[in-house]
Design a protein around this motif. Structure first.
Motif, PDB file in Angstrom:
ATOM      1  N   GLN A 154      -3.411  -1.270  -2.396  1.00 52.40           N
ATOM      2  CA  GLN A 154      -4.116  -0.004  -2.538  1.00 52.40           C
ATOM      3  C   GLN A 154      -3.152   1.167  -2.624  1.00 52.40           C
ATOM      4  N   ASN A 155      -3.575   2.155  -3.407  1.00 48.40           N
ATOM      5  CA  ASN A 155      -2.812   3.406  -3.546  1.00 48.40           C
ATOM      6  C   ASN A 155      -1.393   3.166  -4.078  1.00 48.40           C
ATOM      7  N   ILE A 156      -1.362   2.775  -5.331  1.00 48.83           N
ATOM      8  CA  ILE A 156      -0.090   2.523  -6.007  1.00 48.83           C
ATOM      9  C   ILE A 156       0.039   3.551  -7.138  1.00 48.83           C
ATOM     10  N   THR A 196       0.838  -1.195   0.000  1.00 50.59           N
ATOM     11  CA  THR A 196       0.000   0.000   0.000  1.00 50.59           C
ATOM     12  C   THR A 196       0.875   1.248   0.000  1.00 50.59           C
ATOM     13  N   ASN A 197       0.310   2.331  -0.534  1.00 49.53           N
ATOM     14  CA  ASN A 197       1.021   3.615  -0.591  1.00 49.53           C
ATOM     15  C   ASN A 197       2.420   3.461  -1.204  1.00 49.53           C
ATOM     16  N   VAL A 198       2.436   2.923  -2.398  1.00 52.68           N
ATOM     17  CA  VAL A 198       3.709   2.709  -3.097  1.00 52.68           C
ATOM     18  C   VAL A 198       3.834   3.764  -4.195  1.00 52.68           C
ATOM     19  N   TRP A 199       4.999   4.341  -4.318  1.00 54.16           N
ATOM     20  CA  TRP A 199       5.243   5.386  -5.318  1.00 54.16           C
ATOM     21  C   TRP A 199       6.462   4.985  -6.149  1.00 54.16           C
ATOM     22  N   ILE A 200       6.269   4.836  -7.438  1.00 55.95           N
ATOM     23  CA  ILE A 200       7.386   4.463  -8.315  1.00 55.95           C
ATOM     24  C   ILE A 200       7.510   5.548  -9.372  1.00 55.95           C
TER      25      ILE A 200
END
Ligand SMILES: *[C@@H]1O[C@H](CO)[C@@H](O)[C@H](O)[C@H]1NC(C)=O
Ligand SMILES: *[C@@H]1O[C@H](CO)[C@@H](O)[C@H](O)[C@H]1NC(C)=O
Length: 388
Positions: A254-256, A223-227
């Protein structure tokens, strides 16, 4: 003339600031490490770690230039301070024959650790040869694992030729990976770049990943991953894989956000793949934005019918519910005619898929799209024409 009087308490306040900002430094050479590429530096490294971890103030560990053989190292907390920097100038090299271990270098139960610079070489060649020959091989090692940790920064690390995954982030939060270079040959089996699972608040930026398997993969509970600003290829692209072992209860994803990435010559581009099996998991709030595809075999894929070898799952339907997945500004070339494939679950159709400004060509002509059990909306230009 003015006299500046510093009150006593303030004086001690300054004193305490300056003492906490000086680092306690530990150099592995002082613990007997030899930069000869074959004397095992595991013990020196672990001794330096024990000193840094046991230090009441911020600490640094230096690994100087040169090549250090490390049989295996588990750098474990909890530590007495939350600010340990591991400064690597040289190269850590793994055992050359495949090892009995499943994790070569591990950070576990730590908080506030930075790993800066350096090269790690997993020397996976003989392990890959075993696998490629179809022999029965040991499980293989992840080169660098971050387990059950918080606030870890990996910056400027180069990881070469892992036996299995190069980096695995598991059960952790607040993990930043920036400016890393990951390299293994295109034909090396299961040499994934970065795998994220049961973790929240993971950022991967400004990195280059060339491997024989997934560039970045996300498993359950990501969750809450930012690439952002990651270039991939060769390899298998960026994916979420639902139900790694096909287990029925999975933590959701969730929230990628995947933004400004370039995929070159990969087998897949951005992919969501789940087993065709009952499951209570979900994937939602996924954003793919500014994605460039260069000769990618399957640029945009949702595949909910994963059933390797058609055993234990034929004709079952995936229980994983996929919703709110948006694709904005995805452009470039597909190496196969079908550039967009949404093959969703009959029992849990994909919902709220969003497409905006898509242009994917195949041999300089518009590619094709395929939809099954998929609902959503489009805006801007959409090539190939949407089938939502
Ligand atoms: C989504 O994740 C990002 C970090 O990747 C975070 O900054 C943001 O607050 C999260 N959004 C929500 C709604 O949790
Ligand atoms: C799956 O479905 C196909 C087509 O409906 C059928 O031919 C096949 O026998 C089924 N397989 C199993 C294992 O039920």
């Amino acid at each position: 003339m003015t006299t500046i009087i510093i009150p006593f308490t303030l004086f001690f306040f300054f004193l305490s600031i300056s003492s906490t900002t000086t680092l306690a430094s530990f150099n592995i050479m002082d613990y007997g490490a030899k930069a000869d590429g074959h004397t095992d530096a595991a013990k020196p490294l672990l001794s330096a770690w024990a000193a840094a971890c046991g230090s009441g103030k911020p600490a640094s560990i230096s690994i100087p230039a040169g090549s250090f053989f490390v049989s295996k190292a588990l750098l474990q907390g909890p530590c007495k301070n939350n600010n340990i920097r591991i400064l690597i100038s040289g190269t850590l090299i793994a055992p050359s024959g495949y090892s009995a271990t499943t994790q070569w270098l591990t950070l576990k139960y730590v908080q506030g650790v930075s790993v800066l610079g350096g090269t790690i070489d997993g020397r996976g060649q003989s392990y890959w040869a075993c696998k490629t020959a179809g022999r029965s091989c040991p499980p293989g090692a992840t080169s660098f694992a971050i387990d059950e940790s918080k606030d870890v920064l990996i910056s400027g690390l180069t990881s070469l030729n892992s036996e299995l995954f190069h980096m695995v982030i598991y059960g952790s939060s607040g993990i930043t990976v920036q400016g890393v270079k990951i390299t293994a040959p295109e034909n090396s089996p299961n040499t994934d770049g970065i795998h994220i699972q049961m973790s929240s608040g993971v950022t991967v930026t400004a990195s280059t990943i060339k491997t024989g398997d997934d560039c970045v993969s996300m498993g359950e509970g990501s969750t809450n991953v930012w690439i952002e600003r990651v270039s991939c290829g060769p390899g298998h692209g960026i994916r979420y894989i639902g139900s790694l072992g096909g287990t029925p209860d999975e933590a959701g994803v969730q929230n990628i956000t995947v933004k400004s990435v370039v995929l070159t010559g990969t087998q897949n581009g951005v992919r969501i793949k789940t087993w065709g099996k009952p499951n209570s998991g979900f994937v939602k709030d996924v954003t793919f934005e500014h994605v460039t595809m260069q000769n990618v075999q399957n640029p945009m894929v949702v595949d909910q019918n994963y059933c390797p070898g058609n055993t234990n799952c034929p004709n079952q339907s995936s229980g994983i519910k996929i919703s709110k997945v948006s694709y904005t500004d995805v452009q470039g070339s597909s190496a196969t005619p079908v550039a967009v494939k949404f093959d969703c679950s009959p029992s849990n159709p994909c919902s709220d898929l969003g497409l905006q400004d898509i242009k994917l060509t195949y041999k300089n002509k518009p590619a094709e799209s395929y939809c099954k059990n998929a609902k959503g909306s489009t805006s801007g230009f959409i090539v190939p024409p949407s089938c939502l």
